[in-house]
Motif scaffolding. Structure first.
Motif, PDB file in Angstrom:
ATOM      1  N   ARG A   1       0.837  -1.198   0.000  1.00 54.23           N
ATOM      2  CA  ARG A   1       0.000   0.000   0.000  1.00 54.23           C
ATOM      3  C   ARG A   1       0.872   1.249   0.000  1.00 54.23           C
ATOM      4  O   ARG A   1       2.067   1.189   0.224  1.00 54.23           O
ATOM      5  CB  ARG A   1      -0.898   0.024   1.245  1.00 54.23           C
ATOM      6  CG  ARG A   1      -1.813  -1.183   1.386  1.00 54.23           C
ATOM      7  CD  ARG A   1      -2.538  -1.119   2.723  1.00 54.23           C
ATOM      8  NE  ARG A   1      -3.292  -2.325   3.011  1.00 54.23           N
ATOM      9  CZ  ARG A   1      -3.627  -2.723   4.228  1.00 54.23           C
ATOM     10  NH1 ARG A   1      -3.272  -2.002   5.278  1.00 54.23           N
ATOM     11  NH2 ARG A   1      -4.313  -3.833   4.417  1.00 54.23           N
ATOM     12  N   GLY A   2       0.193   2.379  -0.191  1.00 59.12           N
ATOM     13  CA  GLY A   2       0.887   3.656  -0.070  1.00 59.12           C
ATOM     14  C   GLY A   2       1.500   4.125  -1.374  1.00 59.12           C
ATOM     15  O   GLY A   2       1.672   3.359  -2.317  1.00 59.12           O
ATOM     16  N   GLY A   3       1.823   5.417  -1.382  1.00 62.12           N
ATOM     17  CA  GLY A   3       2.396   6.024  -2.569  1.00 62.12           C
ATOM     18  C   GLY A   3       3.763   6.609  -2.278  1.00 62.12           C
ATOM     19  O   GLY A   3       4.421   6.245  -1.309  1.00 62.12           O
ATOM     20  N   VAL A   4       4.174   7.548  -3.133  1.00 60.38           N
ATOM     21  CA  VAL A   4       5.522   8.107  -3.011  1.00 60.38           C
ATOM     22  C   VAL A   4       5.646   9.087  -1.850  1.00 60.38           C
ATOM     23  O   VAL A   4       6.727   9.601  -1.599  1.00 60.38           O
ATOM     24  CB  VAL A   4       5.957   8.788  -4.322  1.00 60.38           C
ATOM     25  CG1 VAL A   4       6.089   7.779  -5.437  1.00 60.38           C
ATOM     26  CG2 VAL A   4       4.978   9.888  -4.711  1.00 60.38           C
ATOM     27  N   SER A   5       4.560   9.362  -1.145  1.00 68.35           N
ATOM     28  CA  SER A   5       4.657  10.184   0.065  1.00 68.35           C
ATOM     29  C   SER A   5       4.364   9.358   1.312  1.00 68.35           C
ATOM     30  O   SER A   5       4.194   9.900   2.390  1.00 68.35           O
ATOM     31  CB  SER A   5       3.687  11.370  -0.017  1.00 68.35           C
ATOM     32  OG  SER A   5       2.364  10.914  -0.231  1.00 68.35           O
ATOM     33  N   SER A   6       4.299   8.037   1.167  1.00 73.09           N
ATOM     34  CA  SER A   6       4.056   7.161   2.308  1.00 73.09           C
ATOM     35  C   SER A   6       5.296   7.103   3.198  1.00 73.09           C
ATOM     36  O   SER A   6       6.388   7.533   2.811  1.00 73.09           O
ATOM     37  CB  SER A   6       3.699   5.746   1.836  1.00 73.09           C
ATOM     38  OG  SER A   6       4.812   5.161   1.171  1.00 73.09           O
ATOM     39  N   HIS A   7       5.127   6.551   4.379  1.00 75.81           N
ATOM     40  CA  HIS A   7       6.241   6.432   5.328  1.00 75.81           C
ATOM     41  C   HIS A   7       7.402   5.665   4.705  1.00 75.81           C
ATOM     42  O   HIS A   7       8.565   6.073   4.816  1.00 75.81           O
ATOM     43  CB  HIS A   7       5.756   5.730   6.601  1.00 75.81           C
ATOM     44  CG  HIS A   7       6.851   5.446   7.585  1.00 75.81           C
ATOM     45  ND1 HIS A   7       7.544   4.258   7.601  1.00 75.81           N
ATOM     46  CD2 HIS A   7       7.388   6.205   8.569  1.00 75.81           C
ATOM     47  CE1 HIS A   7       8.453   4.290   8.567  1.00 75.81           C
ATOM     48  NE2 HIS A   7       8.374   5.461   9.168  1.00 75.81           N
ATOM     49  N   ALA A   8       7.097   4.554   4.029  1.00 77.93           N
ATOM     50  CA  ALA A   8       8.160   3.737   3.431  1.00 77.93           C
ATOM     51  C   ALA A   8       8.978   4.541   2.433  1.00 77.93           C
ATOM     52  O   ALA A   8      10.215   4.496   2.433  1.00 77.93           O
ATOM     53  CB  ALA A   8       7.544   2.510   2.741  1.00 77.93           C
ATOM     54  N   ALA A   9       8.291   5.288   1.574  1.00 79.94           N
ATOM     55  CA  ALA A   9       8.988   6.059   0.539  1.00 79.94           C
ATOM     56  C   ALA A   9       9.816   7.181   1.146  1.00 79.94           C
ATOM     57  O   ALA A   9      10.960   7.417   0.732  1.00 79.94           O
ATOM     58  CB  ALA A   9       7.973   6.613  -0.461  1.00 79.94           C
ATOM     59  N   LEU A  10       9.254   7.883   2.127  1.00 81.95           N
ATOM     60  CA  LEU A  10       9.970   9.002   2.744  1.00 81.95           C
ATOM     61  C   LEU A  10      11.254   8.540   3.424  1.00 81.95           C
ATOM     62  O   LEU A  10      12.328   9.118   3.225  1.00 81.95           O
ATOM     63  CB  LEU A  10       9.072   9.697   3.776  1.00 81.95           C
ATOM     64  CG  LEU A  10       7.960  10.594   3.227  1.00 81.95           C
ATOM     65  CD1 LEU A  10       7.028  11.014   4.356  1.00 81.95           C
ATOM     66  CD2 LEU A  10       8.541  11.824   2.560  1.00 81.95           C
ATOM     67  N   VAL A  11      11.150   7.481   4.217  1.00 83.95           N
ATOM     68  CA  VAL A  11      12.318   6.999   4.947  1.00 83.95           C
ATOM     69  C   VAL A  11      13.334   6.378   3.984  1.00 83.95           C
ATOM     70  O   VAL A  11      14.543   6.567   4.134  1.00 83.95           O
ATOM     71  CB  VAL A  11      11.907   5.998   6.041  1.00 83.95           C
ATOM     72  CG1 VAL A  11      13.131   5.397   6.726  1.00 83.95           C
ATOM     73  CG2 VAL A  11      11.016   6.685   7.069  1.00 83.95           C
TER      74      VAL A  11
END
Length: 726
Positions: free
Chosen positions: A487-497
């Motif tokens: 899930r999530g997009g390029v501003s998700s927690h995974a992408a940011l970190v």
């Protein structure tokens, strides 16, 4: 006299709280050390006359005092908070805790250096049994009110009642996970798919379940007093500064413990009041590629946590940045063109004002745009050098500023491998997600941060695979070669970190189905268990089963292999541009260690000004050379010794010829044979036996020679200049 005394005392009272709102602010952008990044920028946006919900910031000095005074607040803090809260109430023409028209607040952290997702946030503070009826009457939208209330309960129970209270449940057994499980069970039992499908009565039922779970698991009731909620949230944020994940993050980013965090209390604005409301996260330029395109994601009828947490895959911000995967989704530009134009204008003003790419958060409440945050945006290596080069050429910054915008780790990212073209073409494409961190990664999949960290400790190559990541996954993200989320997009927690850490990352791969309990995963028709290999391409978002071979990066190819191909690479061009500026700005030259022609070629290609140390003993370890060295050492007469040396001479001459050609006039320092001779000889019985057969001598002779040559003092022995002389 009394008046003078009171005024004097007021002057000596430290200012702990700074207000902002209605185009005015006590602080400004250059006060990040005191107000934290978020608070300073909220103040600055007010001074720029950008629409920001009013609020106030408790300074980093409060955090310092809190920990210095055994976790108690300064005496003056309460009265200063009351004064600033009164100012907010006057601007909004409503009151905190009012039964008819309640003001709701958010409490967010704000360290001077961005720490995305590492500390706590509590939204919708002020919803109680007394204020809920008034808000329902005001909004005529009971479903929205109860949705907001369950969000408050979820956050508050997790952040304040569990984490801040020092309760450490077993993995997967935290209060938030329990409430999410109850919600998921309720939706399944009632054939509901999304949270937006739940009605007013559904939320009332779920809220009752949540409160019972809180009482049962945490031993106390969820607070029904607005002031208790506010101070509970404030203290929880300060406590999160010394939470486990914040401490881990500070170590990675070298953030001093004594800095502390500020706390921002701000009027709530809602993106989940209906279809005319929305929330989103945007970047003034693409943080993954560096392109000068307004880039971001948004959701209708949602709060900000829905975008960042990756609970729903968001929509693209505009038509220009749509991909094949998002081409059928509505853009903000198409759905709310007037709001988009206003946001685009703010984007331009903020980037020009700060002279850097900004990461912004916004909410649209019933057709009105509010800005919740601006900060310097995180970016990966290729985006960093492109932005630095482009902004310099746009006259936004000078060359020295451009150089300081790119850190060494980001340059290192550009040297990471990509998937090998031939291997990729022969591999089976499982699915695609959103490219969030460029480069290629292959590793064994792990669905849990602890197990990923343990596997890394055993020397395994690791991929962390999650439905969506949260700050609790930080250890696993550090251990992993790459990160994959469903899930999530390029501003998700995974992408940011991932961008901040330079990790390869693919987000929003909707076909990835994970069963945490069984430690299995299904992608399309293929099943995987924990420990199976998977390959991801963070540049394209593509996912492949097994181990797909990798190839050198575009920069490596350009510097060392195929300059004709690399010249067409934008990343290679930007890299060489930055490095040429570095060479002109540098006051210090760097020479490298290099012992072979290939190593020297690499060093010179990367800008070394020469070779500081060429260790000749390293020339003798390849192939049959080591046998000739051993033959020389074991020889008991000059004739045999010369025969062995004669074998080595062509090798060494060829090496030096290649080294001097690669240096092309640059200086090189050559060190003659230095290590003790016993290091060239085998030590275990099998190696001694194999060498004895090859040289046709007795193993005992080799063993005796090894013992004779062994040195007990590395500073005294047959080595260095003594060896060269003999």
């Amino acid at each position: 006299c009394l008046t003078n005394s009171i005024n004097k005392r007021k002057k000596n009272i430290m200012k702990y709280v700074y207000s902002f709102g209605d185009g005015k602010a006590d602080g400004k952008a250059d006060m990040k050390n005191l107000l934290g990044g978020k608070g300073a920028n909220l103040a600055e946006m007010n001074l720029l006359d950008i629409p920001v919900p009013p609020g106030f910031t408790l300074t980093t000095e409060v955090c310092t005092e809190y920990y210095k005074n055994n976790k108690s607040f300064p005496n003056e803090l309460n009265s200063q908070v009351i004064d600033c809260l009164s100012s907010v109430e006057n601007i909004m023409n409503t009151k905190f805790g009012d039964e008819n028209d309640p003001l709701l607040l958010s409490v967010r952290s704000g360290a001077r250096q961005s720490m995305p997702g590492m500390m706590e946030t509590v939204l919708n503070i002020g919803l109680t049994s007394k204020t809920i009826p008034g808000l329902i009457k005001k909004t005529n939208n009971p479903r929205f009110v109860y949705d907001a209330y369950r969000r408050l309960i979820t956050m508050y129970a997790d952040v304040v009642m569990e984490k801040a209270a020092g309760i450490e449940p077993k993995e997967g057994d935290g209060i938030r996970q329990k409430m999410e499980h109850h919600l998921s069970t309720y939706k399944n039992e009632n054939n509901l798919i999304n949270d937006t499908d739940l009605s007013e009565s559904d939320w009332i039922t779920v809220i009752d379940i949540f409160k019972k779970e809180i009482k049962n698991s945490l031993g106390s009731d969820f607070p029904d007093d607005h002031n208790a909620q506010l101070w509970g949230g404030i203290e929880a944020v300060f406590k999160s500064w010394n939470g486990a994940r914040a401490i881990s993050y500070r170590k990675i980013e070298n953030i001093p413990e004594e800095w502390g965090t500020a706390v921002n209390v701000q009027t709530m604005v809602f993106g989940n009041t209906g279809e005319n409301s929305a929330t989103g996260v945007a970047f003034t330029r693409n943080p993954a590629t560096g392109e000068n395109k307004f880039f971001g994601e948004w959701l209708t009828n949602a709060q900000g946590e829905d975008v960042v947490a990756g609970l729903r895959t968001p929509n693209p911000l505009n038509e220009d940045t749509k991909t094949n995967e998002t081409k059928d989704l509505p853009s903000l530009e198409g759905s709310m063109p007037d709001i988009y134009d206003e946001l685009y204008n703010i984007r331009t003003r903020l980037e020009k004002h700060y002279s850097d790419m900004q990461d912004i958060e916004f909410t649209i409440e019933d057709g009105k745009l509010w800005m919740l945050q601006t900060r310097v945006g995180k970016r990966n290596g290729s985006a960093a050098i492109k932005m630095a080069v482009d902004m310099m050429k746009e006259s936004m910054i000078d060359k020295n500023t451009a150089l300081m915008r790119v850190n060494p780790n980001q340059l290192d990212e550009l040297l990471h491998p990509a998937l090998d073209t031939d291997s990729e073409q022969s591999a089976t494409l499982l699915t695609k997600g959103l490219p969030a961190g460029p480069g290629a990664a292959t590793g064994k999949v792990y669905f849990n941060a602890d197990r990923a960290e343990a596997a890394k400790g055993k020397g395994e190559e690791v991929l962390l695979v999650r439905l969506e990541t949260s700050p609790e996954d930080l250890r696993g993200m550090i251990a992993a070669n790459g990160i994959l989320t469903a899930r999530g997009g390029v501003s998700s927690h995974a992408a940011l970190v991932a961008r901040q850490m330079g990790k390869i990352c693919v987000c929003g791969a909707a076909d990835v189905q994970i069963n945490y309990a069984k430690r299995t995963m299904k992608i399309g028709k293929m099943n995987f268990k924990e420990g199976d290999f998977l390959s991801i391409d963070g540049t394209s978002g593509e996912i492949y089963p097994g181990e797909v071979k990798t190839a050198p990066s575009e920069v490596i190819q350009g510097l060392l292999e195929n300059k004709a191909t690399a010249k067409r690479s934008r990343t290679y061009k930007n890299f060489t541009q930055i490095m040429s500026w570095c060479a002109k700005a540098s006051k210090m030259q760097v020479r490298t260690n290099a012992d072979t022609p290939g190593q020297v070629k690499n060093a010179v290609a990367f800008g070394a000004s020469g070779i500081g140390l060429c260790r000749t003993e390293h020339m003798f370890f390849e192939g049959d050379r080591i046998d000739a060295v051993r033959q020389m050492i074991l020889a008991d007469n000059e004739s045999d010794r010369r025969k062995a040396l004669k074998k080595l001479l062509p090798y060494q001459r060829k090496d030096f010829e290649g080294i001097f050609k690669s240096l092309n006039g640059l200086p090189g320092t050559i060190r003659l044979l230095d290590p003790p001779l016993h290091e060239f000889l085998p030590h275990d019985s099998k190696q001694i036996s194999d060498l004895a057969k090859k040289l046709k001598v007795k193993p005992a002779e080799i063993k005796k020679r090894v013992d004779d040559l062994h040195e007990f003092n590395p500073m005294l022995g047959h080595r260095g200049c003594r060896l060269a002389i003999s």
